[in-house]
Design a protein around this motif. Structure first.
Motif, PDB file in Angstrom:
ATOM      1  N   LYS A 189      -8.223 -19.131 -20.221  1.00  0.00           N
ATOM      2  CA  LYS A 189      -8.570 -18.586 -18.918  1.00  0.00           C
ATOM      3  C   LYS A 189      -8.761 -19.733 -17.940  1.00  0.00           C
ATOM      4  O   LYS A 189      -9.167 -20.818 -18.327  1.00  0.00           O
ATOM      5  CB  LYS A 189      -9.848 -17.734 -18.981  1.00  0.00           C
TER       6      LYS A 189
ATOM      7  N   GLN B 122      -3.611   0.681  -8.684  1.00  0.00           N
ATOM      8  CA  GLN B 122      -3.252  -0.268  -9.732  1.00  0.00           C
ATOM      9  C   GLN B 122      -2.375  -1.385  -9.186  1.00  0.00           C
ATOM     10  O   GLN B 122      -2.559  -2.566  -9.523  1.00  0.00           O
ATOM     11  CB  GLN B 122      -2.545   0.453 -10.878  1.00  0.00           C
TER      12      GLN B 122
ATOM     13  N   ARG C 197      -4.579  -3.739  -7.217  1.00  0.00           N
ATOM     14  CA  ARG C 197      -5.381  -4.599  -8.091  1.00  0.00           C
ATOM     15  C   ARG C 197      -4.550  -5.780  -8.591  1.00  0.00           C
ATOM     16  O   ARG C 197      -5.016  -6.923  -8.620  1.00  0.00           O
ATOM     17  CB  ARG C 197      -5.926  -3.802  -9.278  1.00  0.00           C
ATOM     18  N   LEU C 198      -3.331  -5.512  -9.007  1.00  0.00           N
ATOM     19  CA  LEU C 198      -2.447  -6.564  -9.506  1.00  0.00           C
ATOM     20  C   LEU C 198      -2.100  -7.551  -8.396  1.00  0.00           C
ATOM     21  O   LEU C 198      -2.106  -8.773  -8.604  1.00  0.00           O
ATOM     22  CB  LEU C 198      -1.174  -5.953 -10.081  1.00  0.00           C
TER      23      LEU C 198
ATOM     24  N   GLU D 201      -5.133  -9.715  -7.736  1.00  0.00           N
ATOM     25  CA  GLU D 201      -5.331 -10.618  -8.867  1.00  0.00           C
ATOM     26  C   GLU D 201      -4.401 -11.825  -8.761  1.00  0.00           C
ATOM     27  O   GLU D 201      -4.826 -12.973  -8.930  1.00  0.00           O
ATOM     28  CB  GLU D 201      -5.076  -9.874 -10.181  1.00  0.00           C
ATOM     29  N   GLN D 202      -3.141 -11.575  -8.461  1.00  0.00           N
ATOM     30  CA  GLN D 202      -2.156 -12.663  -8.402  1.00  0.00           C
ATOM     31  C   GLN D 202      -2.342 -13.534  -7.166  1.00  0.00           C
ATOM     32  O   GLN D 202      -2.429 -14.767  -7.262  1.00  0.00           O
ATOM     33  CB  GLN D 202      -0.741 -12.075  -8.431  1.00  0.00           C
TER      34      GLN D 202
ATOM     35  N   GLN E  62      -5.886 -15.282  -7.101  1.00  0.00           N
ATOM     36  CA  GLN E  62      -5.950 -16.394  -8.039  1.00  0.00           C
ATOM     37  C   GLN E  62      -5.193 -17.609  -7.506  1.00  0.00           C
ATOM     38  O   GLN E  62      -5.670 -18.746  -7.586  1.00  0.00           O
ATOM     39  CB  GLN E  62      -5.361 -15.974  -9.388  1.00  0.00           C
TER      40      GLN E  62
ATOM     41  N   TYR F 263     -13.073 -11.132  -3.373  1.00  0.00           N
ATOM     42  CA  TYR F 263     -13.435  -9.983  -4.193  1.00  0.00           C
ATOM     43  C   TYR F 263     -12.617  -8.782  -3.760  1.00  0.00           C
ATOM     44  O   TYR F 263     -12.242  -8.632  -2.595  1.00  0.00           O
ATOM     45  CB  TYR F 263     -14.936  -9.683  -4.078  1.00  0.00           C
ATOM     46  N   LEU F 264     -12.321  -7.911  -4.721  1.00  0.00           N
ATOM     47  CA  LEU F 264     -11.551  -6.708  -4.446  1.00  0.00           C
ATOM     48  C   LEU F 264     -12.480  -5.605  -3.949  1.00  0.00           C
ATOM     49  O   LEU F 264     -13.599  -5.457  -4.451  1.00  0.00           O
ATOM     50  CB  LEU F 264     -10.821  -6.258  -5.718  1.00  0.00           C
TER      51      LEU F 264
END
Length: 285
Positions: free
Chosen positions: A165, A224, A227-228, A231-232, A235, A272-273
């Motif tokens: 991670k 969904q 969220r992806l 995340e990508q 990050q 943050y989401l």
């Protein structure tokens, strides 16, 4: 007529609702929270409301908080040596710095930028040397135990260590996760507090960056994919920020020099989401 205090209390309802949820799930009663709030009222009044740069005296603390002078004095004494939150934040920052070094330091990455698989002990590259370079005074054994417990680092078939991670996030059931949640809320709250009451652009005290991007006309089918996407992209952005900070961080003076390290500025950014299901919302009005 709605007063400023009414507006503040309404905002506080929204702020406190998720915090009360955390407290209830962990068995914290109203009375315990009330005692904590009393301490915080004294702590913040003492720190933030002194006149002409001086510490706030007990009489002024009593006026601001509604807590009598004797009780305020007792609480101030209790708080003198209480540095738990700072110690916790420092420990989590060090865990993140070790992982950051493992992903960016040329001594610990391959040519393509992939983190090296390293032994625990020995010369560079080894986990002991990585911990010595980025972990401050935290023992390498302690760091590794925490990383393994949270499934951040694993042992490969050859017996070497490898990170799986990029960032250290304690497991949800762990006390460290609760301390981290408090730290995250504190970071965001401190930014908002600065922008509301401390920022003075004309006096070279600028606003701190704080933005949101939301849309209330979204379908469950989009959740969904969103969220992806976050995340990508989130990050990737945080890794750029991390690289920028790492490039400019000041190396601590070796203890043998006798020079006292005076770094007292923590810089960073949080993402943050936001996912808000209106059907599950508790009415706060």
């Amino acid at each position: 007529m709605i007063t400023t205090k009414d507006t503040v209390l309404s905002a506080c309802r929204h702020l406190m609702a998720p915090i009360v949820g955390i407290l209830l799930r962990n068995g914290v009663t109203y009375k315990e929270l009330s005692n904590l709030c009393k301490q915080l009222y004294v702590q913040v009044a003492a720190k933030e409301f002194g006149i002409r740069g001086r510490d706030t005296n007990l009489s002024r603390i009593a006026i601001l908080t509604g807590i009598d002078r004797k009780e305020a004095a007792r609480i101030k004494e209790e708080l003198k040596n209480n540095d738990e939150s700072h110690s916790s934040q420092q420990g989590q920052d060090r865990m993140s710095r070790v992982l950051s070094g493992w992903h960016q330091d040329p001594d610990f990455i391959m040519v393509d930028g992939t983190p090296l698989h390293i032994p625990f002990d020995g010369k560079i590259p080894s986990f002991t040397q990585l911990a010595r370079r980025y972990g401050g005074d935290m023992p390498a054994v302690t760091l590794l135990k925490e990383f393994k417990r949270c499934d951040v680092v694993i042992t490969d078939d050859a017996g070497d260590l490898m990170p799986v991670k990029r960032y250290y996030i304690p497991s949800q059931s762990d006390p460290g996760a609760l301390l981290r949640a408090g730290s995250v809320i504190n970071d965001l709250g401190s930014t908002l507090y600065h922008n509301l009451y401390k920022a003075e652009p004309k006096k070279n005290t600028p606003l701190h960056f704080e933005r949101r991007a939301t849309n209330i006309q979204m379908s469950e089918e989009d959740a969904q994919a969103f969220r992806l996407f976050v995340e990508q992209e989130g990050q990737a952005f945080l890794e750029k920020v991390d690289a920028w900070l790492t490039e400019r961080e000041q190396a601590p003076a070796p203890q043998s020099t006798g020079i006292k390290n005076t770094f007292n500025l923590r810089l960073g950014v949080g993402t943050y989401l936001i996912e808000h299901n209106f059907s599950e919302t508790i009415s706060l009005t």
